[in-house]
Design a protein around this motif. Structure first.
Motif, PDB file in Angstrom:
ATOM      1  N   GLY A  97       0.823  -1.212   0.000  1.00 57.08           N
ATOM      2  CA  GLY A  97       0.000   0.000   0.000  1.00 57.08           C
ATOM      3  C   GLY A  97       0.856   1.260   0.000  1.00 57.08           C
ATOM      4  N   LEU A  98       1.918   1.245   0.801  1.00 52.44           N
ATOM      5  CA  LEU A  98       2.829   2.395   0.836  1.00 52.44           C
ATOM      6  C   LEU A  98       3.399   2.659  -0.560  1.00 52.44           C
ATOM      7  CD1 LEU A  98       4.794   1.493   4.117  1.00 52.44           C
ATOM      8  CD2 LEU A  98       3.147   3.358   3.864  1.00 52.44           C
ATOM      9  N   GLY A  99       3.813   1.568  -1.218  1.00 56.78           N
ATOM     10  CA  GLY A  99       4.388   1.714  -2.553  1.00 56.78           C
ATOM     11  C   GLY A  99       3.359   2.131  -3.595  1.00 56.78           C
ATOM     12  N   TRP A 100       2.155   1.596  -3.450  1.00 60.91           N
ATOM     13  CA  TRP A 100       1.081   1.894  -4.399  1.00 60.91           C
ATOM     14  C   TRP A 100       0.785   3.399  -4.417  1.00 60.91           C
ATOM     15  CZ3 TRP A 100      -4.562  -0.445  -3.760  1.00 60.91           C
ATOM     16  CH2 TRP A 100      -5.279  -0.239  -4.957  1.00 60.91           C
ATOM     17  N   ALA A 101       0.750   4.002  -3.227  1.00 58.65           N
ATOM     18  CA  ALA A 101       0.452   5.429  -3.151  1.00 58.65           C
ATOM     19  C   ALA A 101       1.598   6.277  -3.717  1.00 58.65           C
ATOM     20  CB  ALA A 101       0.168   5.829  -1.700  1.00 58.65           C
ATOM     21  N   ILE A 102       2.830   5.767  -3.653  1.00 57.79           N
ATOM     22  CA  ILE A 102       3.955   6.531  -4.224  1.00 57.79           C
ATOM     23  C   ILE A 102       3.948   6.434  -5.745  1.00 57.79           C
ATOM     24  CG2 ILE A 102       6.467   6.744  -4.386  1.00 57.79           C
ATOM     25  CD1 ILE A 102       6.761   5.649  -1.645  1.00 57.79           C
ATOM     26  N   THR A 103       3.897   5.190  -6.236  1.00 59.41           N
ATOM     27  CA  THR A 103       4.057   4.989  -7.683  1.00 59.41           C
ATOM     28  C   THR A 103       2.745   5.198  -8.431  1.00 59.41           C
ATOM     29  OG1 THR A 103       3.522   2.634  -7.486  1.00 59.41           O
ATOM     30  CG2 THR A 103       5.843   3.240  -7.307  1.00 59.41           C
ATOM     31  N   GLY A 104       1.642   5.140  -7.723  1.00 61.05           N
ATOM     32  CA  GLY A 104       0.339   5.213  -8.390  1.00 61.05           C
ATOM     33  C   GLY A 104       0.065   3.988  -9.230  1.00 61.05           C
ATOM     34  N   ALA A 105       0.745   2.895  -8.913  1.00 60.37           N
ATOM     35  CA  ALA A 105       0.594   1.705  -9.751  1.00 60.37           C
ATOM     36  C   ALA A 105       0.723   0.439  -8.937  1.00 60.37           C
ATOM     37  CB  ALA A 105       1.646   1.686 -10.856  1.00 60.37           C
ATOM     38  N   CYS A 106      -0.258  -0.461  -9.064  1.00 63.28           N
ATOM     39  CA  CYS A 106      -0.055  -1.815  -8.598  1.00 63.28           C
ATOM     40  C   CYS A 106       0.608  -2.555  -9.769  1.00 63.28           C
ATOM     41  CB  CYS A 106      -1.362  -2.443  -8.134  1.00 63.28           C
ATOM     42  SG  CYS A 106      -2.845  -1.882  -8.960  1.00 63.28           S
ATOM     43  N   PRO A 107       0.958  -3.816  -9.609  1.00 65.04           N
ATOM     44  CA  PRO A 107       1.762  -4.455 -10.665  1.00 65.04           C
ATOM     45  C   PRO A 107       1.150  -4.382 -12.072  1.00 65.04           C
ATOM     46  CG  PRO A 107       1.892  -5.750  -8.682  1.00 65.04           C
ATOM     47  CD  PRO A 107       0.889  -4.661  -8.409  1.00 65.04           C
ATOM     48  N   GLY A 108      -0.163  -4.580 -12.219  1.00 67.87           N
ATOM     49  CA  GLY A 108      -0.753  -4.526 -13.558  1.00 67.87           C
ATOM     50  C   GLY A 108      -0.548  -3.176 -14.235  1.00 67.87           C
ATOM     51  N   PRO A 109      -0.997  -2.102 -13.565  1.00 69.17           N
ATOM     52  CA  PRO A 109      -0.783  -0.775 -14.138  1.00 69.17           C
ATOM     53  C   PRO A 109       0.686  -0.422 -14.387  1.00 69.17           C
ATOM     54  CG  PRO A 109      -2.517  -0.653 -12.521  1.00 69.17           C
ATOM     55  CD  PRO A 109      -1.967  -2.056 -12.460  1.00 69.17           C
ATOM     56  N   LEU A 110       1.581  -1.028 -13.619  1.00 71.12           N
ATOM     57  CA  LEU A 110       3.005  -0.782 -13.844  1.00 71.12           C
ATOM     58  C   LEU A 110       3.371  -1.163 -15.279  1.00 71.12           C
ATOM     59  CD1 LEU A 110       5.188   0.177 -11.909  1.00 71.12           C
ATOM     60  CD2 LEU A 110       5.698  -2.195 -11.380  1.00 71.12           C
ATOM     61  N   PHE A 111       2.929  -2.346 -15.699  1.00 76.68           N
ATOM     62  CA  PHE A 111       3.193  -2.780 -17.069  1.00 76.68           C
ATOM     63  C   PHE A 111       2.464  -1.873 -18.057  1.00 76.68           C
ATOM     64  CE2 PHE A 111       3.792  -6.755 -14.621  1.00 76.68           C
ATOM     65  CZ  PHE A 111       5.068  -7.082 -15.040  1.00 76.68           C
ATOM     66  N   ALA A 112       1.232  -1.495 -17.692  1.00 77.16           N
ATOM     67  CA  ALA A 112       0.435  -0.671 -18.602  1.00 77.16           C
ATOM     68  C   ALA A 112       1.038   0.725 -18.772  1.00 77.16           C
ATOM     69  CB  ALA A 112      -0.999  -0.585 -18.088  1.00 77.16           C
ATOM     70  N   GLN A 113       1.585   1.285 -17.696  1.00 75.48           N
ATOM     71  CA  GLN A 113       2.195   2.612 -17.806  1.00 75.48           C
ATOM     72  C   GLN A 113       3.357   2.593 -18.797  1.00 75.48           C
ATOM     73  OE1 GLN A 113       3.281   3.724 -13.800  1.00 75.48           O
ATOM     74  NE2 GLN A 113       1.244   4.493 -13.294  1.00 75.48           N
TER      75      GLN A 113
END
Lengths: 170, 187
Positions: free
Chosen positions: A123-139
């Protein structure tokens, strides 16, 4: 699957952790050529389009969500859960089988403290990057190649978890 | 038609399509939805390094990597051909807050003030790319899943450990957003 594990305490806890990664437990007996996997890619393509078009991959939308200032992300996740739950219910009721005639099996997740510690960490990381693993690939695909750095770091994070797993409380 | 597709999609359409991933994967191959496992499979494939957690036949899970590959392609299609170029419409209080922190450019999905090559080699960049990414990769595996595996697949199949995980995701996100990010944004 259980019989393949030795029943030492370490092996039992190992099984518990492995079951969380339910994909590793749900093993099909069928052998298919590699291109059978393209049906997953096809859905992935649709999925990637949805991610971008509904702005789920947007850092701004995740900020709105955690600041409770927009309904959008709650609507997306809430609808997905309702549709998913109705589908699972239907599959179970109808005793539906896969297109290859196999029985459908959804492994149970077992509780361990990792879901709390790891969940908060994510959760801490999600709020920083704005991405969970799926959106990470999509970004990365959507035109932000610099996010490849975030992806490499997430990959490293998973690797370090594997390295330290025996020492971490579960 | 194309003009309609190019508009931002509403939450109920996106939510329904994402939810349908659950039965699709179950019906075409008995697979349970989850994306973060792809990172584990990549570890097992590329650098297992004798770590027990990565000693398994990742090829049996390669469907997951095909799925993720599809996501990248789909996002590419949407990002390059299906956008209107209009800025992201933000809720007013969020926009005001971000402006007060110097984040004003909402012309694309990610704010260039944070996520750009120029930012990468700053202290803030180190946190937003490297630390943030690490927490995502480490935390999801530690939790045994991410938003897809726990919040969507897990809740859909009424697994209470997934509810605990989902609540924990929210707790972590809220702590970061309300108590830590205000400082990180002004670095």
């Amino acid at each position: 699957m259980q019989h393949t594990f030795q029943h030492t305490p370490a092996a039992i806890s190992d099984l518990g952790v492995r079951e969380l990664d339910s994909m590793c437990v749900n093993e099909s007996e069928l052998k298919h050529p590699w291109w059978y996997n393209l049906k997953y890619s096809a859905w992935g393509i649709l999925f990637g389009i949805v991610f971008v078009k509904a702005e789920i991959v947007s850092w701004f939308r995740i900020q709105e969500m955690f600041r409770f200032e927009s309904f959008h992300m709650y609507g997306v996740i809430g609808t997905a859960v309702v549709v998913g739950a109705l589908s699972v219910l239907l599959i179970k009721r109808l005793k539906a089988r896969t297109i290859y005639g196999e029985e459908i099996h959804i492994p149970d997740k077992t509780f361990n403290k990792g879901q709390i510690y790891g969940g908060i960490t994510f959760g801490l990381g999600w709020a920083i990057t704005g991405a969970c693993p799926g959106p990470l690939f999509a970004q990365i695909g959507a035109g932000f190649p610099v996010i490849f750095v975030t992806f490499l770091s997430a990959w490293a994070g998973t690797w370090v978890y594997g390295l330290l797993r025996e020492q971490l409380p579960h | 038609m194309l003009d309609l597709i190019k508009q931002p999609w509403p939450w109920y359409l996106a939510g329904a399509l994402i939810g349908l991933t659950v039965p699709y994967l179950l019906l075409v191959g008995n697979k349970t939805f989850g994306i973060s496992s792809s990172l584990r499979h990549l570890c097992a494939a590329c650098m297992p390094a004798n770590i027990k957690f990565f000693q398994y036949d990742w090829r049996k899970e390669s469907w997951n990597l095909f799925f993720v590959g599809g996501i990248i392609v789909g996002a590419f299609i949407a990002g390059h051909f299906l956008m209107t170029g209009a800025p992201v419409e933000l809720a007013k209080p969020t926009a005001e807050y971000l402006t007060s922190k110097g984040i004003t450019d909402n012309s694309s999905l990610l704010p260039p003030e944070l996520f750009s090559w120029e930012q990468l080699f700053t202290i803030r960049g180190l946190i937003f790319f490297v630390v943030g990414g690490f927490l995502v990769g480490f935390g999801t595996r530690y939790a045994g899943g991410c938003t897809s595996g726990h919040a969507i697949m897990g809740l859909s199949s009424l697994q209470w450990p997934s509810l605990i995980a989902t609540i924990s995701f929210m707790v972590g996100g809220i702590i970061m957003t309300w108590f830590i990010l205000p400082y990180l944004l002004t670095l």
